[in-house]
Design a protein around this motif. Structure first.
Motif, PDB file in Angstrom:
ATOM      1  N   GLY A   1      35.950  38.687  31.556  1.00 40.68           N
ATOM      2  CA  GLY A   1      36.483  39.634  30.402  1.00 40.68           C
ATOM      3  C   GLY A   1      37.464  40.682  30.899  1.00 40.68           C
ATOM      4  N   VAL A   2      37.992  40.306  31.983  1.00 42.02           N
ATOM      5  CA  VAL A   2      38.945  41.596  32.389  1.00 42.02           C
ATOM      6  C   VAL A   2      40.393  40.933  32.732  1.00 42.02           C
ATOM      7  N   TYR A   3      41.218  41.704  32.913  1.00 45.95           N
ATOM      8  CA  TYR A   3      42.656  41.130  33.581  1.00 45.95           C
ATOM      9  C   TYR A   3      42.715  41.257  35.075  1.00 45.95           C
ATOM     10  N   PRO A   4      43.547  40.142  35.337  1.00 42.27           N
ATOM     11  CA  PRO A   4      43.839  40.005  36.996  1.00 42.27           C
ATOM     12  C   PRO A   4      43.954  41.356  37.821  1.00 42.27           C
ATOM     13  N   ASN A   5      44.116  42.448  37.245  1.00 45.38           N
ATOM     14  CA  ASN A   5      44.382  43.446  38.196  1.00 45.38           C
ATOM     15  C   ASN A   5      42.793  44.100  38.466  1.00 45.38           C
TER      16      ASN A   5
ATOM     17  N   TYR B   1      42.516  30.023  45.730  1.00 49.15           N
ATOM     18  CA  TYR B   1      41.111  30.554  45.666  1.00 49.15           C
ATOM     19  C   TYR B   1      40.227  29.610  45.399  1.00 49.15           C
ATOM     20  N   ASN B   2      38.904  29.486  46.216  1.00 46.22           N
ATOM     21  CA  ASN B   2      38.077  28.491  46.124  1.00 46.22           C
ATOM     22  C   ASN B   2      36.635  29.218  45.486  1.00 46.22           C
ATOM     23  N   TYR B   3      36.469  30.242  46.077  1.00 44.32           N
ATOM     24  CA  TYR B   3      35.165  31.229  46.120  1.00 44.32           C
ATOM     25  C   TYR B   3      34.795  32.189  45.030  1.00 44.32           C
ATOM     26  N   CYS B   4      33.742  32.328  44.520  1.00 43.97           N
ATOM     27  CA  CYS B   4      33.511  33.487  43.552  1.00 43.97           C
ATOM     28  C   CYS B   4      33.666  34.875  44.416  1.00 43.97           C
ATOM     29  N   SER B   5      33.193  34.523  45.574  1.00 47.13           N
ATOM     30  CA  SER B   5      33.229  35.938  46.486  1.00 47.13           C
ATOM     31  C   SER B   5      34.669  36.514  46.453  1.00 47.13           C
ATOM     32  N   GLU B   6      35.644  35.655  45.912  1.00 46.25           N
ATOM     33  CA  GLU B   6      37.137  36.183  46.180  1.00 46.25           C
ATOM     34  C   GLU B   6      37.350  37.072  44.936  1.00 46.25           C
ATOM     35  N   MET B   7      36.475  37.159  43.979  1.00 52.71           N
ATOM     36  CA  MET B   7      36.749  37.853  42.687  1.00 52.71           C
ATOM     37  C   MET B   7      35.898  39.274  42.851  1.00 52.71           C
ATOM     38  N   LYS B   8      36.649  40.311  42.312  1.00 51.79           N
ATOM     39  CA  LYS B   8      36.262  41.744  42.505  1.00 51.79           C
ATOM     40  C   LYS B   8      35.280  41.921  41.296  1.00 51.79           C
ATOM     41  N   ARG B   9      35.217  41.227  40.199  1.00 52.04           N
ATOM     42  CA  ARG B   9      34.402  41.489  39.121  1.00 52.04           C
ATOM     43  C   ARG B   9      33.408  40.531  38.786  1.00 52.04           C
ATOM     44  N   LYS B  10      32.236  40.876  38.413  1.00 52.22           N
ATOM     45  CA  LYS B  10      31.018  40.069  38.164  1.00 52.22           C
ATOM     46  C   LYS B  10      31.541  39.076  36.718  1.00 52.22           C
ATOM     47  N   ALA B  11      31.118  37.740  36.822  1.00 52.32           N
ATOM     48  CA  ALA B  11      31.426  37.087  35.569  1.00 52.32           C
ATOM     49  C   ALA B  11      30.229  36.882  34.788  1.00 52.32           C
ATOM     50  N   ILE B  12      30.537  36.274  33.424  1.00 56.80           N
ATOM     51  CA  ILE B  12      29.418  36.421  32.616  1.00 56.80           C
ATOM     52  C   ILE B  12      27.898  35.536  33.184  1.00 56.80           C
ATOM     53  N   TYR B  13      28.123  34.477  34.115  1.00 55.94           N
ATOM     54  CA  TYR B  13      27.265  33.815  34.526  1.00 55.94           C
ATOM     55  C   TYR B  13      26.492  34.524  35.467  1.00 55.94           C
ATOM     56  N   ASP B  14      26.947  35.559  36.145  1.00 55.04           N
ATOM     57  CA  ASP B  14      26.218  36.379  37.191  1.00 55.04           C
ATOM     58  C   ASP B  14      25.243  37.325  36.207  1.00 55.04           C
ATOM     59  N   PHE B  15      25.719  37.916  35.194  1.00 48.83           N
ATOM     60  CA  PHE B  15      24.790  38.731  34.275  1.00 48.83           C
ATOM     61  C   PHE B  15      23.778  37.760  33.608  1.00 48.83           C
ATOM     62  N   MET B  16      24.136  36.460  33.346  1.00 54.04           N
ATOM     63  CA  MET B  16      23.118  35.655  32.584  1.00 54.04           C
ATOM     64  C   MET B  16      22.094  35.260  33.832  1.00 54.04           C
ATOM     65  N   GLN B  17      22.316  35.039  35.061  1.00 56.07           N
ATOM     66  CA  GLN B  17      21.425  34.967  36.082  1.00 56.07           C
ATOM     67  C   GLN B  17      20.433  35.732  36.223  1.00 56.07           C
ATOM     68  N   GLU B  18      20.873  36.992  36.019  1.00 55.92           N
ATOM     69  CA  GLU B  18      19.866  38.164  36.310  1.00 55.92           C
ATOM     70  C   GLU B  18      18.697  38.098  35.363  1.00 55.92           C
TER      71      GLU B  18
END
Length: 465
Positions: free
Chosen positions: A99-103, A125-142
Protein backbone atom coordinates in the motif's frame (compact mmCIF):
# COMPACT_ATOMS: atom_id res chain seq x y z
CA UNK A 1 8.35 -25.88 -13.64
CA UNK A 2 8.38 -23.19 -10.98
CA UNK A 3 10.20 -19.85 -11.07
CA UNK A 4 12.99 -18.79 -13.37
CA UNK A 5 16.66 -19.69 -13.57
CA UNK A 6 19.17 -16.97 -14.41
CA UNK A 7 22.78 -17.12 -15.49
CA UNK A 8 25.91 -16.76 -13.39
CA UNK A 9 26.71 -13.46 -11.72
CA UNK A 10 29.92 -11.74 -10.71
CA UNK A 11 28.19 -10.28 -7.66
CA UNK A 12 27.75 -12.10 -4.40
CA UNK A 13 24.13 -12.86 -3.48
CA UNK A 14 22.78 -13.40 -0.02
CA UNK A 15 20.94 -16.72 -0.05
CA UNK A 16 18.94 -15.97 3.07
CA UNK A 17 17.32 -19.16 4.19
CA UNK A 18 18.37 -22.69 5.04
CA UNK A 19 16.27 -25.70 5.85
CA UNK A 20 15.47 -25.55 9.53
CA UNK A 21 13.39 -28.13 11.36
CA UNK A 22 12.73 -25.56 14.07
CA UNK A 23 11.47 -23.09 11.47
CA UNK A 24 9.19 -25.72 9.90
CA UNK A 25 7.80 -26.67 13.31
CA UNK A 26 7.07 -23.05 14.14
CA UNK A 27 5.21 -22.61 10.85
CA UNK A 28 3.24 -25.79 11.49
CA UNK A 29 2.28 -24.65 14.99
CA UNK A 30 1.30 -21.21 13.71
CA UNK A 31 -1.04 -22.86 11.21
CA UNK A 32 -2.91 -24.50 14.09
CA UNK A 33 -3.55 -21.23 15.90
CA UNK A 34 -7.04 -19.82 15.61
CA UNK A 35 -7.48 -16.60 13.66
CA UNK A 36 -8.35 -13.63 15.85
CA UNK A 37 -11.54 -12.10 14.50
CA UNK A 38 -13.09 -8.93 15.90
CA UNK A 39 -16.62 -9.65 14.77
CA UNK A 40 -16.65 -6.40 12.79
CA UNK A 41 -15.09 -7.76 9.61
CA UNK A 42 -16.89 -7.13 6.35
CA UNK A 43 -15.00 -10.08 4.88
CA UNK A 44 -12.86 -12.89 6.29
CA UNK A 45 -11.40 -14.19 3.05
CA UNK A 46 -9.75 -12.10 0.32
CA UNK A 47 -8.71 -13.50 -3.06
CA UNK A 48 -6.45 -11.21 -5.09
CA UNK A 49 -5.68 -12.20 -8.67
CA UNK A 50 -3.07 -9.89 -10.17
CA UNK A 51 -2.75 -10.09 -13.95
CA UNK A 52 -0.01 -8.68 -16.15
CA UNK A 53 -0.81 -7.79 -19.74
CA UNK A 54 -4.12 -5.86 -19.65
CA UNK A 55 -4.77 -2.15 -19.98
CA UNK A 56 -7.78 0.13 -20.02
CA UNK A 57 -8.31 -0.47 -23.73
CA UNK A 58 -8.96 -4.18 -23.00
CA UNK A 59 -11.92 -3.44 -20.71
CA UNK A 60 -14.66 -3.78 -23.35
CA UNK A 61 -13.13 -7.07 -24.53
CA UNK A 62 -12.87 -8.58 -21.08
CA UNK A 63 -16.47 -7.83 -20.06
CA UNK A 64 -17.67 -9.88 -23.05
CA UNK A 65 -16.74 -12.94 -20.99
CA UNK A 66 -19.62 -13.99 -18.72
CA UNK A 67 -17.87 -13.99 -15.34
CA UNK A 68 -16.34 -10.56 -15.90
CA UNK A 69 -19.74 -9.25 -17.01
CA UNK A 70 -21.10 -10.68 -13.76
CA UNK A 71 -18.35 -8.99 -11.74
CA UNK A 72 -19.12 -5.68 -13.41
CA UNK A 73 -22.89 -5.88 -12.82
CA UNK A 74 -22.76 -7.38 -9.32
CA UNK A 75 -19.59 -5.73 -8.03
CA UNK A 76 -17.41 -2.62 -8.24
CA UNK A 77 -15.12 -1.95 -11.16
CA UNK A 78 -12.80 0.58 -12.74
CA UNK A 79 -10.94 0.97 -16.02
CA UNK A 80 -9.03 3.91 -14.57
CA UNK A 81 -6.70 2.28 -12.06
CA UNK A 82 -3.32 4.02 -12.02
CA UNK A 83 -0.27 1.89 -11.30
CA UNK A 84 3.04 3.12 -9.86
CA UNK A 85 6.34 4.36 -11.26
CA UNK A 86 8.12 2.44 -12.58
CA UNK A 87 5.57 0.06 -14.12
CA UNK A 88 7.81 -2.95 -13.63
CA UNK A 89 6.54 -6.21 -12.15
CA UNK A 90 8.41 -6.31 -8.83
CA UNK A 91 7.87 -2.67 -7.76
CA UNK A 92 4.22 -2.84 -8.85
CA UNK A 93 3.38 -6.06 -6.99
CA UNK A 94 5.26 -4.91 -3.91
CA UNK A 95 3.24 -1.68 -3.89
CA UNK A 96 0.09 -3.76 -4.20
CA UNK A 97 0.81 -5.74 -1.00
CA UNK A 98 2.30 -2.86 1.01
CA UNK A 99 0.00 0.00 0.00
CA UNK A 100 2.98 2.34 -0.44
CA UNK A 101 5.05 3.62 -3.34
CA UNK A 102 8.53 2.30 -4.19
CA UNK A 103 10.30 5.16 -2.40
CA UNK A 104 8.75 3.76 0.80
CA UNK A 105 9.05 -0.01 0.31
CA UNK A 106 12.46 0.05 -1.39
CA UNK A 107 11.80 -2.28 -4.34
CA UNK A 108 12.42 0.32 -7.03
CA UNK A 109 13.23 -2.10 -9.86
CA UNK A 110 13.07 -5.82 -10.59
CA UNK A 111 16.80 -5.97 -9.86
CA UNK A 112 19.29 -4.01 -7.76
CA UNK A 113 21.52 -1.62 -9.72
CA UNK A 114 24.40 -3.77 -11.02
CA UNK A 115 26.59 -1.83 -13.44
CA UNK A 116 28.68 -4.06 -15.62
CA UNK A 117 26.69 -7.25 -15.18
CA UNK A 118 24.99 -8.67 -18.26
CA UNK A 119 21.22 -9.16 -18.19
CA UNK A 120 21.39 -12.93 -17.87
CA UNK A 121 23.71 -12.71 -14.85
CA UNK A 122 21.97 -10.12 -12.69
CA UNK A 123 20.47 -10.98 -9.34
CA UNK A 124 16.83 -10.14 -8.72
CA UNK A 125 14.99 -9.08 -5.60
CA UNK A 126 13.96 -12.39 -4.04
CA UNK A 127 13.39 -11.96 -0.31
CA UNK A 128 10.89 -10.10 1.83
CA UNK A 129 13.79 -8.87 3.97
CA UNK A 130 14.68 -6.56 1.05
CA UNK A 131 11.42 -4.67 1.58
CA UNK A 132 11.47 -1.66 3.92
CA UNK A 133 7.78 -1.84 4.81
CA UNK A 134 5.50 -4.55 6.15
CA UNK A 135 3.10 -6.19 3.72
CA UNK A 136 -0.55 -7.00 4.36
CA UNK A 137 0.34 -10.64 5.06
CA UNK A 138 2.70 -9.55 7.87
CA UNK A 139 -0.13 -7.81 9.68
CA UNK A 140 -2.45 -10.75 9.04
CA UNK A 141 0.07 -13.20 10.51
CA UNK A 142 0.01 -11.23 13.77
CA UNK A 143 -3.67 -12.18 14.03
CA UNK A 144 -2.98 -15.77 12.99
CA UNK A 145 -4.76 -15.40 9.67
CA UNK A 146 -3.76 -18.03 7.12
CA UNK A 147 -2.20 -16.60 3.96
CA UNK A 148 -1.16 -18.05 0.61
CA UNK A 149 0.89 -16.60 -2.25
CA UNK A 150 1.61 -18.19 -5.61
CA UNK A 151 4.18 -16.93 -8.12
CA UNK A 152 4.48 -13.66 -6.17
CA UNK A 153 7.86 -11.90 -6.23
CA UNK A 154 9.84 -10.59 -3.24
CA UNK A 155 8.12 -13.00 -0.85
CA UNK A 156 11.00 -15.40 -0.18
CA UNK A 157 11.38 -16.30 3.53
CA UNK A 158 8.18 -14.45 4.40
CA UNK A 159 5.60 -15.31 7.06
CA UNK A 160 3.12 -16.40 4.37
CA UNK A 161 1.59 -19.69 5.48
CA UNK A 162 1.48 -21.40 2.07
CA UNK A 163 4.08 -19.81 -0.16
CA UNK A 164 5.48 -20.63 -3.59
CA UNK A 165 7.41 -17.44 -4.38
CA UNK A 166 9.00 -16.43 -7.63
CA UNK A 167 12.70 -17.04 -7.02
CA UNK A 168 15.59 -16.53 -9.41
CA UNK A 169 18.77 -18.56 -9.18
CA UNK A 170 22.29 -18.00 -10.42
CA UNK A 171 24.04 -20.51 -12.64
CA UNK A 172 26.06 -21.76 -9.69
CA UNK A 173 22.97 -22.30 -7.53
CA UNK A 174 20.44 -25.13 -7.40
CA UNK A 175 17.19 -23.40 -8.31
CA UNK A 176 14.85 -25.96 -6.76
CA UNK A 177 16.77 -26.07 -3.49
CA UNK A 178 16.81 -22.28 -3.33
CA UNK A 179 13.07 -22.20 -3.96
CA UNK A 180 12.43 -24.78 -1.24
CA UNK A 181 14.42 -22.72 1.22
CA UNK A 182 12.60 -19.52 0.34
CA UNK A 183 9.06 -20.89 0.23
CA UNK A 184 6.92 -23.38 2.14
CA UNK A 185 8.76 -26.65 1.35
CA UNK A 186 6.14 -29.21 2.37
CA UNK A 187 3.35 -27.30 0.64
CA UNK A 188 5.52 -26.69 -2.44
CA UNK A 189 6.59 -30.31 -2.82
CA UNK A 190 3.06 -31.60 -2.43
CA UNK A 191 1.86 -29.30 -5.22
CA UNK A 192 4.81 -30.07 -7.49
CA UNK A 193 4.08 -33.78 -7.20
CA UNK A 194 0.35 -33.29 -7.74
CA UNK A 195 0.29 -30.82 -10.61
CA UNK A 196 2.07 -30.16 -13.85
CA UNK A 197 1.20 -27.43 -16.37
CA UNK A 198 -1.37 -29.61 -18.15
CA UNK A 199 -2.61 -26.89 -20.50
CA UNK A 200 -0.09 -26.98 -23.34
CA UNK A 201 -2.18 -25.49 -26.13
CA UNK A 202 -0.41 -22.17 -25.63
CA UNK A 203 3.01 -22.72 -23.99
CA UNK A 204 3.01 -19.21 -22.51
CA UNK A 205 -0.07 -20.20 -20.47
CA UNK A 206 1.47 -23.34 -18.94
CA UNK A 207 2.81 -21.63 -15.81
CA UNK A 208 -0.52 -19.87 -15.23
CA UNK A 209 -2.23 -23.24 -15.63
CA UNK A 210 0.00 -24.75 -12.95
CA UNK A 211 -0.57 -21.98 -10.43
CA UNK A 212 -4.30 -21.78 -11.18
CA UNK A 213 -4.70 -25.45 -10.26
CA UNK A 214 -2.81 -24.93 -7.01
CA UNK A 215 -4.86 -21.82 -6.21
CA UNK A 216 -8.14 -23.69 -6.56
CA UNK A 217 -7.00 -26.61 -4.41
CA UNK A 218 -5.53 -24.27 -1.78
CA UNK A 219 -8.74 -22.26 -1.64
CA UNK A 220 -10.78 -25.42 -1.32
CA UNK A 221 -8.69 -27.29 1.28
CA UNK A 222 -6.86 -24.56 3.23
CA UNK A 223 -9.45 -21.74 3.04
CA UNK A 224 -6.79 -19.03 3.48
CA UNK A 225 -7.88 -15.62 4.68
CA UNK A 226 -5.72 -14.09 1.95
CA UNK A 227 -4.82 -15.72 -1.35
CA UNK A 228 -2.42 -13.89 -3.69
CA UNK A 229 -2.18 -15.27 -7.22
CA UNK A 230 -0.08 -13.70 -9.99
CA UNK A 231 -0.82 -14.61 -13.62
CA UNK A 232 1.48 -13.46 -16.40
CA UNK A 233 0.71 -15.43 -19.58
CA UNK A 234 -0.53 -12.32 -21.38
CA UNK A 235 2.76 -10.52 -20.69
CA UNK A 236 4.68 -13.48 -22.13
CA UNK A 237 2.52 -13.41 -25.26
CA UNK A 238 3.20 -9.69 -25.65
CA UNK A 239 6.95 -10.30 -25.51
CA UNK A 240 6.67 -12.96 -28.20
CA UNK A 241 4.09 -11.50 -30.58
CA UNK A 242 3.63 -7.85 -29.65
CA UNK A 243 0.63 -6.31 -27.94
CA UNK A 244 -1.96 -7.25 -30.58
CA UNK A 245 -2.18 -11.05 -30.56
CA UNK A 246 -5.87 -11.81 -31.19
CA UNK A 247 -7.06 -15.38 -30.64
CA UNK A 248 -4.36 -16.20 -28.10
CA UNK A 249 -5.46 -13.32 -25.88
CA UNK A 250 -9.06 -14.56 -26.14
CA UNK A 251 -7.94 -18.05 -25.16
CA UNK A 252 -6.11 -16.82 -22.06
CA UNK A 253 -8.97 -14.51 -21.04
CA UNK A 254 -11.38 -17.45 -21.37
CA UNK A 255 -9.12 -19.43 -19.04
CA UNK A 256 -9.12 -16.56 -16.54
CA UNK A 257 -12.92 -16.45 -16.82
CA UNK A 258 -13.09 -20.19 -16.09
CA UNK A 259 -10.69 -19.84 -13.15
CA UNK A 260 -12.76 -17.12 -11.50
CA UNK A 261 -15.95 -19.07 -12.06
CA UNK A 262 -14.40 -22.14 -10.45
CA UNK A 263 -13.06 -20.16 -7.48
CA UNK A 264 -16.46 -18.61 -6.82
CA UNK A 265 -18.04 -22.08 -6.93
CA UNK A 266 -15.38 -23.40 -4.53
CA UNK A 267 -16.17 -20.70 -1.96
CA UNK A 268 -19.87 -21.52 -2.23
CA UNK A 269 -19.26 -25.23 -1.73
CA UNK A 270 -16.95 -24.45 1.21
CA UNK A 271 -19.62 -22.15 2.69
CA UNK A 272 -17.31 -19.14 2.81
CA UNK A 273 -18.69 -17.25 -0.20
CA UNK A 274 -20.62 -14.77 1.95
CA UNK A 275 -17.38 -13.86 3.74
CA UNK A 276 -15.19 -13.66 0.62
CA UNK A 277 -14.19 -10.70 -1.55
CA UNK A 278 -12.60 -11.34 -4.94
CA UNK A 279 -10.24 -8.71 -6.37
CA UNK A 280 -9.16 -9.11 -9.99
CA UNK A 281 -6.67 -6.43 -10.95
CA UNK A 282 -4.46 -5.79 -13.96
CA UNK A 283 -1.29 -4.37 -12.45
CA UNK A 284 0.73 -3.49 -15.53
CA UNK A 285 1.13 -4.32 -19.19
CA UNK A 286 3.58 -3.65 -21.99
CA UNK A 287 3.83 -1.55 -25.10
CA UNK A 288 5.15 -2.49 -28.53
CA UNK A 289 8.80 -1.68 -29.17
CA UNK A 290 10.49 -1.02 -32.52
CA UNK A 291 13.78 0.57 -31.37
CA UNK A 292 16.47 -0.12 -28.75
CA UNK A 293 18.57 2.81 -27.50
CA UNK A 294 21.96 2.40 -25.75
CA UNK A 295 22.43 5.56 -23.68
CA UNK A 296 25.46 4.16 -21.84
CA UNK A 297 27.33 4.19 -25.17
CA UNK A 298 27.13 7.95 -25.04
CA UNK A 299 28.20 8.21 -21.39
CA UNK A 300 31.24 6.09 -22.19
CA UNK A 301 32.23 8.42 -25.02
CA UNK A 302 31.94 11.32 -22.57
CA UNK A 303 34.39 9.51 -20.22
CA UNK A 304 31.69 9.05 -17.59
CA UNK A 305 32.00 5.26 -17.77
CA UNK A 306 35.33 3.45 -17.71
CA UNK A 307 36.51 -0.19 -17.66
CA UNK A 308 34.54 -1.25 -20.71
CA UNK A 309 33.13 -4.74 -20.27
CA UNK A 310 32.50 -4.43 -16.57
CA UNK A 311 32.36 -0.59 -16.31
CA UNK A 312 32.30 -0.80 -12.52
CA UNK A 313 34.16 2.52 -12.54
CA UNK A 314 31.52 5.05 -13.53
CA UNK A 315 30.66 8.66 -12.80
CA UNK A 316 27.19 8.33 -14.31
CA UNK A 317 25.36 5.26 -15.52
CA UNK A 318 21.87 4.38 -16.77
CA UNK A 319 19.74 1.48 -15.56
CA UNK A 320 16.94 0.55 -17.93
CA UNK A 321 13.35 0.48 -16.70
CA UNK A 322 12.06 -0.51 -20.15
CA UNK A 323 10.39 2.46 -21.80
CA UNK A 324 12.46 4.61 -19.47
CA UNK A 325 15.77 4.64 -17.60
CA UNK A 326 17.17 5.67 -14.21
CA UNK A 327 20.35 7.73 -14.07
CA UNK A 328 22.73 7.03 -11.19
CA UNK A 329 25.45 9.59 -10.44
CA UNK A 330 28.30 8.56 -8.16
CA UNK A 331 28.36 10.51 -4.89
CA UNK A 332 25.50 12.70 -6.21
CA UNK A 333 28.10 14.83 -7.96
CA UNK A 334 26.18 17.93 -9.12
CA UNK A 335 28.59 18.89 -11.91
CA UNK A 336 28.29 15.41 -13.41
CA UNK A 337 24.53 15.53 -13.08
CA UNK A 338 24.43 18.88 -14.87
CA UNK A 339 26.68 17.55 -17.63
CA UNK A 340 24.43 14.53 -18.25
CA UNK A 341 21.37 16.77 -18.25
CA UNK A 342 22.93 18.83 -21.05
CA UNK A 343 23.69 15.65 -23.00
CA UNK A 344 20.12 14.42 -22.60
CA UNK A 345 18.67 17.73 -23.71
CA UNK A 346 20.72 17.48 -26.92
CA UNK A 347 19.57 13.90 -27.48
CA UNK A 348 15.96 14.88 -26.89
CA UNK A 349 16.28 17.72 -29.38
CA UNK A 350 17.74 15.34 -31.96
CA UNK A 351 14.53 13.31 -31.81
CA UNK A 352 15.93 9.97 -32.96
CA UNK A 353 16.89 8.77 -29.46
CA UNK A 354 13.27 8.40 -28.36
CA UNK A 355 13.50 10.69 -25.33
CA UNK A 356 10.09 12.15 -24.54
CA UNK A 357 10.76 13.67 -21.11
CA UNK A 358 13.69 14.21 -18.75
CA UNK A 359 12.67 13.99 -15.09
CA UNK A 360 14.77 15.82 -12.50
CA UNK A 361 15.05 14.92 -8.82
CA UNK A 362 12.13 17.24 -8.02
CA UNK A 363 10.01 15.61 -10.74
CA UNK A 364 10.87 12.15 -9.40
CA UNK A 365 10.00 13.14 -5.86
CA UNK A 366 6.48 14.05 -7.01
CA UNK A 367 5.94 10.58 -8.46
CA UNK A 368 7.39 8.85 -5.36
CA UNK A 369 10.61 7.62 -6.98
CA UNK A 370 13.64 6.64 -4.90
CA UNK A 371 15.82 9.53 -3.70
CA UNK A 372 18.97 7.76 -4.93
CA UNK A 373 17.98 8.35 -8.55
CA UNK A 374 19.56 11.50 -9.97
CA UNK A 375 17.42 11.74 -13.07
CA UNK A 376 15.14 9.62 -15.22
CA UNK A 377 14.33 9.41 -18.90
CA UNK A 378 10.82 8.74 -20.17
CA UNK A 379 10.68 7.28 -23.66
CA UNK A 380 8.47 7.91 -26.62
CA UNK A 381 6.12 5.13 -27.65
CA UNK A 382 8.05 2.32 -29.35
CA UNK A 383 11.43 2.95 -27.70
CA UNK A 384 13.22 0.80 -25.12
CA UNK A 385 16.38 1.92 -23.32
CA UNK A 386 19.02 -0.75 -22.77
CA UNK A 387 21.55 -1.20 -19.93
CA UNK A 388 24.63 -2.31 -21.78
CA UNK A 389 26.62 -1.39 -24.87
CA UNK A 390 26.20 -1.97 -28.57
CA UNK A 391 28.12 -1.12 -31.71
CA UNK A 392 25.38 1.38 -32.54
CA UNK A 393 23.56 3.78 -30.21
CA UNK A 394 20.25 3.05 -31.93
CA UNK A 395 19.10 -0.39 -33.11
CA UNK A 396 15.91 -0.85 -35.15
CA UNK A 397 14.24 -4.20 -34.50
CA UNK A 398 13.10 -6.72 -37.11
CA UNK A 399 11.17 -8.98 -34.71
CA UNK A 400 8.31 -8.09 -32.32
CA UNK A 401 9.26 -6.89 -28.86
CA UNK A 402 7.40 -5.32 -25.95
CA UNK A 403 8.36 -3.71 -22.66
CA UNK A 404 6.89 -2.21 -19.52
CA UNK A 405 8.27 0.86 -17.75
CA UNK A 406 5.90 3.32 -19.43
CA UNK A 407 4.36 6.39 -17.75
CA UNK A 408 1.56 5.07 -15.47
CA UNK A 409 -0.15 8.48 -15.40
CA UNK A 410 -0.97 8.43 -19.11
CA UNK A 411 -4.69 7.63 -19.49
CA UNK A 412 -3.95 5.07 -22.23
CA UNK A 413 -1.90 3.04 -19.75
CA UNK A 414 -4.42 2.87 -16.90
CA UNK A 415 -5.45 -0.54 -15.61
CA UNK A 416 -8.55 -2.60 -14.81
CA UNK A 417 -10.05 -3.51 -11.44
CA UNK A 418 -12.98 -5.72 -10.39
CA UNK A 419 -14.15 -6.21 -6.78
CA UNK A 420 -16.85 -8.78 -6.08
CA UNK A 421 -18.49 -10.19 -2.97
CA UNK A 422 -21.43 -9.78 -0.58
CA UNK A 423 -19.87 -6.72 1.04
CA UNK A 424 -19.28 -4.94 -2.31
CA UNK A 425 -21.88 -2.54 -3.70
CA UNK A 426 -23.21 -3.84 -7.07
CA UNK A 427 -22.72 -2.02 -10.37
CA UNK A 428 -20.37 0.59 -8.92
CA UNK A 429 -18.07 2.44 -11.29
CA UNK A 430 -15.16 3.44 -9.07
CA UNK A 431 -13.65 5.61 -11.82
CA UNK A 432 -10.18 6.91 -10.81
CA UNK A 433 -8.40 4.71 -8.27
CA UNK A 434 -4.76 4.04 -7.40
CA UNK A 435 -3.00 0.70 -7.07
CA UNK A 436 -1.94 1.64 -3.54
CA UNK A 437 -5.63 1.92 -2.56
CA UNK A 438 -6.11 -1.85 -2.59
CA UNK A 439 -4.32 -2.81 0.62
CA UNK A 440 -5.96 -0.10 2.78
CA UNK A 441 -9.28 -1.35 1.41
CA UNK A 442 -8.43 -4.98 2.20
CA UNK A 443 -7.28 -3.91 5.66
CA UNK A 444 -10.63 -2.20 6.22
CA UNK A 445 -12.60 -5.23 5.00
CA UNK A 446 -10.70 -7.41 7.50
CA UNK A 447 -11.17 -4.82 10.28
CA UNK A 448 -7.43 -4.41 10.66
CA UNK A 449 -6.94 -0.87 11.94
CA UNK A 450 -3.18 -0.94 11.45
CA UNK A 451 -2.68 0.82 8.16
CA UNK A 452 -0.61 3.90 7.45
CA UNK A 453 0.17 3.71 3.76
CA UNK A 454 -0.03 5.98 0.74
CA UNK A 455 -3.44 4.84 -0.47
CA UNK A 456 -7.01 5.35 0.69
CA UNK A 457 -9.90 3.05 1.57
CA UNK A 458 -12.34 2.64 -1.32
CA UNK A 459 -15.38 3.30 0.84
CA UNK A 460 -17.47 3.92 -2.27
CA UNK A 461 -17.18 0.22 -3.12
CA UNK A 462 -18.17 -1.20 0.27
CA UNK A 463 -21.61 -1.66 1.78
CA UNK A 464 -22.09 0.22 5.03
CA UNK A 465 -23.66 -2.71 6.87
Amino acid sequence: NIGHEKGGCMMEIQDSGKFSFKHLMKKSIDQLKQAKFTGKEKARHIVIIAVEGLLRGDFQNIIKFPIFQKLKIEGAYSDQLTSIYPTMTYPVLTSLVTGVYPNQHGIIHNQPFQPGISDGQKIWYNYCSEMKRKAIYDFMQERHFKTAALNWPVTGNSVITYNIPEITALKSENHHLKLLRAGSPIFLLSQELRYIPVDKKIPEYMQDSFYSQIACRTLQRKKPHLLLLRLNALRKLQKKYGVCYGDQQKYVLQKYNDLLEKMIDITKQAKIFSDTVFIFVSVNSQIDIHTHVYLNNILEREDLIANRGTYIDYQACFQSTGNGAYLYVKNNHLATEKHVREILEELKEAGIYGIKEIHTRNDLKKIHADVGIAMAVEGKSGFRFMDGFHAEDIVYLDAPDATSGYNPRASTYQNILFMYGNSIIPDTDLQAVELVDLVPTVSYLLDMDVWGGDGRILHEAIKKS
